[in-house]
Design a protein around this motif. Structure first.
Motif, PDB file in Angstrom:
ATOM      1  N   ALA A  15       0.555  -1.092  -0.158  1.00 26.82           N
ATOM      2  CA  ALA A  15       0.139   0.019  -0.006  1.00 26.82           C
ATOM      3  C   ALA A  15       0.875   1.269  -0.193  1.00 26.82           C
ATOM      4  O   ALA A  15       0.393   2.259  -0.566  1.00 26.82           O
ATOM      5  CB  ALA A  15      -1.062   0.189   1.267  1.00 26.82           C
ATOM      6  N   VAL A  16       2.144   1.398   0.479  1.00 29.53           N
ATOM      7  CA  VAL A  16       2.941   2.429   0.712  1.00 29.53           C
ATOM      8  C   VAL A  16       3.660   3.081  -0.789  1.00 29.53           C
ATOM      9  O   VAL A  16       4.309   3.771  -0.723  1.00 29.53           O
ATOM     10  CB  VAL A  16       4.015   2.250   1.826  1.00 29.53           C
ATOM     11  N   LEU A  17       3.641   1.861  -1.727  1.00 25.10           N
ATOM     12  CA  LEU A  17       4.165   1.872  -2.837  1.00 25.10           C
ATOM     13  C   LEU A  17       3.595   2.953  -3.759  1.00 25.10           C
ATOM     14  O   LEU A  17       2.980   2.542  -4.642  1.00 25.10           O
ATOM     15  CB  LEU A  17       4.606   0.509  -3.437  1.00 25.10           C
ATOM     16  N   GLY A  46      16.063   1.596 -13.827  1.00 27.31           N
ATOM     17  CA  GLY A  46      14.650   1.381 -14.267  1.00 27.31           C
ATOM     18  C   GLY A  46      13.939   0.237 -13.429  1.00 27.31           C
ATOM     19  O   GLY A  46      14.677  -0.367 -12.564  1.00 27.31           O
ATOM     20  N   PRO A  47      12.753   0.328 -13.383  1.00 28.66           N
ATOM     21  CA  PRO A  47      12.033  -0.825 -12.583  1.00 28.66           C
ATOM     22  C   PRO A  47      12.486  -2.295 -12.636  1.00 28.66           C
ATOM     23  O   PRO A  47      12.473  -2.836 -11.352  1.00 28.66           O
ATOM     24  CB  PRO A  47      10.597  -0.461 -13.158  1.00 28.66           C
ATOM     25  N   VAL A  70       3.606  -0.711  -9.944  1.00 33.60           N
ATOM     26  CA  VAL A  70       3.823   0.244  -9.064  1.00 33.60           C
ATOM     27  C   VAL A  70       5.386   0.721  -9.194  1.00 33.60           C
ATOM     28  O   VAL A  70       5.394   1.876  -9.309  1.00 33.60           O
ATOM     29  CB  VAL A  70       3.650   0.004  -7.853  1.00 33.60           C
ATOM     30  N   LEU A  71       5.985  -0.044  -9.507  1.00 37.49           N
ATOM     31  CA  LEU A  71       7.473   0.345  -9.586  1.00 37.49           C
ATOM     32  C   LEU A  71       7.768   1.096 -10.890  1.00 37.49           C
ATOM     33  O   LEU A  71       8.441   2.008 -10.906  1.00 37.49           O
ATOM     34  CB  LEU A  71       8.229  -1.005  -9.616  1.00 37.49           C
ATOM     35  N   ARG A  72       6.770   0.686 -11.805  1.00 38.98           N
ATOM     36  CA  ARG A  72       6.828   1.631 -13.154  1.00 38.98           C
ATOM     37  C   ARG A  72       6.463   3.218 -12.709  1.00 38.98           C
ATOM     38  O   ARG A  72       7.033   4.042 -13.608  1.00 38.98           O
ATOM     39  CB  ARG A  72       6.163   0.889 -14.171  1.00 38.98           C
ATOM     40  N   GLN A  73       5.578   3.396 -11.735  1.00 40.12           N
ATOM     41  CA  GLN A  73       5.452   4.522 -11.598  1.00 40.12           C
ATOM     42  C   GLN A  73       6.469   5.123 -10.295  1.00 40.12           C
ATOM     43  O   GLN A  73       6.712   6.662 -10.405  1.00 40.12           O
ATOM     44  CB  GLN A  73       4.001   4.638 -10.549  1.00 40.12           C
ATOM     45  N   VAL A  74       6.878   4.432  -9.595  1.00 39.87           N
ATOM     46  CA  VAL A  74       7.542   4.922  -8.537  1.00 39.87           C
ATOM     47  C   VAL A  74       9.255   5.210  -8.655  1.00 39.87           C
ATOM     48  O   VAL A  74      10.078   6.306  -8.301  1.00 39.87           O
ATOM     49  CB  VAL A  74       7.529   3.903  -7.075  1.00 39.87           C
TER      50      VAL A  74
END
Length: 250
Positions: A15-17, A46-47, A70-74
């Protein structure tokens, strides 16, 4: 951290990602500096590079597609940290790197633990003194705190009142209630903590935390005792997974 009822503890890690980071702290030791440099390189790559460094088991298989999204956004360069320090869990010294929205733990061999969730366990137990069942219980372990989620259900056809805040304790730690909500039809609805009830046809999610712990491993040994208004549930650890320490991988 999801199966149907795992919207509690095991969902907290993902949830925190969400996104973001802030200013890098100026002073840190060699290990801290090396960890920040590693994350800086991985964010630049990159992710996929970040995902490839995750400690095995740090994200359940059924959550990996969601994590990739999510990693692609973060994971957007430049990487910037708000703070970093060190913590020892099961004899392993980790570098805890914080950002605005997500924490990373970096192991001595440069693997990553997402959200610094270094362990988890399932719990099992029964309630005495009230027509209530423990439908699900689990805990997540972080370098200095433990989160416990419990879902209560009732076979009765009317609500069961819990009275005031339920109490969760062990021999080595007292937990405080930080969240309560109702789980019904795939949704989670906030509950009034001044009037908690176990509702027929819905699960009551209770999330507890104990922080500032010096030995998180000892704090997970249990048994856990959940009390409210004359009722008691004794929760035992039935399965445990550690992401760091001897014999924890694989």
């Amino acid at each position: 951290m999801t199966r149907a009822l795992q919207v509690g503890a095991l969902a907290l890690a993902v949830a925190v990602l969400v996104a973001g980071a802030a200013l890098v702290g100026a002073s840190r030791g060699e290990r801290e500096a090396r960890a920040v440099q590693l994350l800086t390189r991985l964010y630049a790559a990159g992710p996929a590079a970040v995902a490839g460094r995750l400690v095995p088991g740090s994200v359940p298989d059924d959550q990996r597609p969601a994590l990739q999204r999510v990693l692609r956004q973060v994971v957007q360069p430049p990487f910037e940290a708000t703070a970093s320090d060190r913590a020892t869990v099961r004899g392993v010294t980790l570098v805890h790197v914080r950002t605005d929205r997500i924490d990373w733990c970096v192991t001595p061999d440069d693997a990553l633990v997402v959200d610094c969730r270094v362990g988890n366990a399932e719990l099992d137990g029964a309630v005495r003194g009230a027509p209530v069942d423990v439908a699900f219980a689990a805990l997540d372990v972080y370098p200095r705190k433990v989160d416990v989620a419990v879902v209560l259900r009732t076979p009765a056809d009317r609500p069961v009142r819990l009275g005031g805040d339920p109490q969760l304790t062990t021999e080595v730690a007292d937990y405080r209630l930080v969240e309560a909500g109702y789980l019904t039809r795939g949704r989670r609805i906030a509950a009034d903590r001044n009037a908690l009830r176990v509702q027929p046809g819905a699960g009551l999610l209770l999330v507890f935390t104990a922080d500032g712990l010096g030995d998180v491993q000892a704090a997970t040994s249990g048994p856990f005792t959940l009390r409210w208004d004359g009722a008691t549930a004794r929760l035992q650890v039935t399965g445990r997974t550690w992401l760091v320490g001897e014999g924890s991988r694989g």
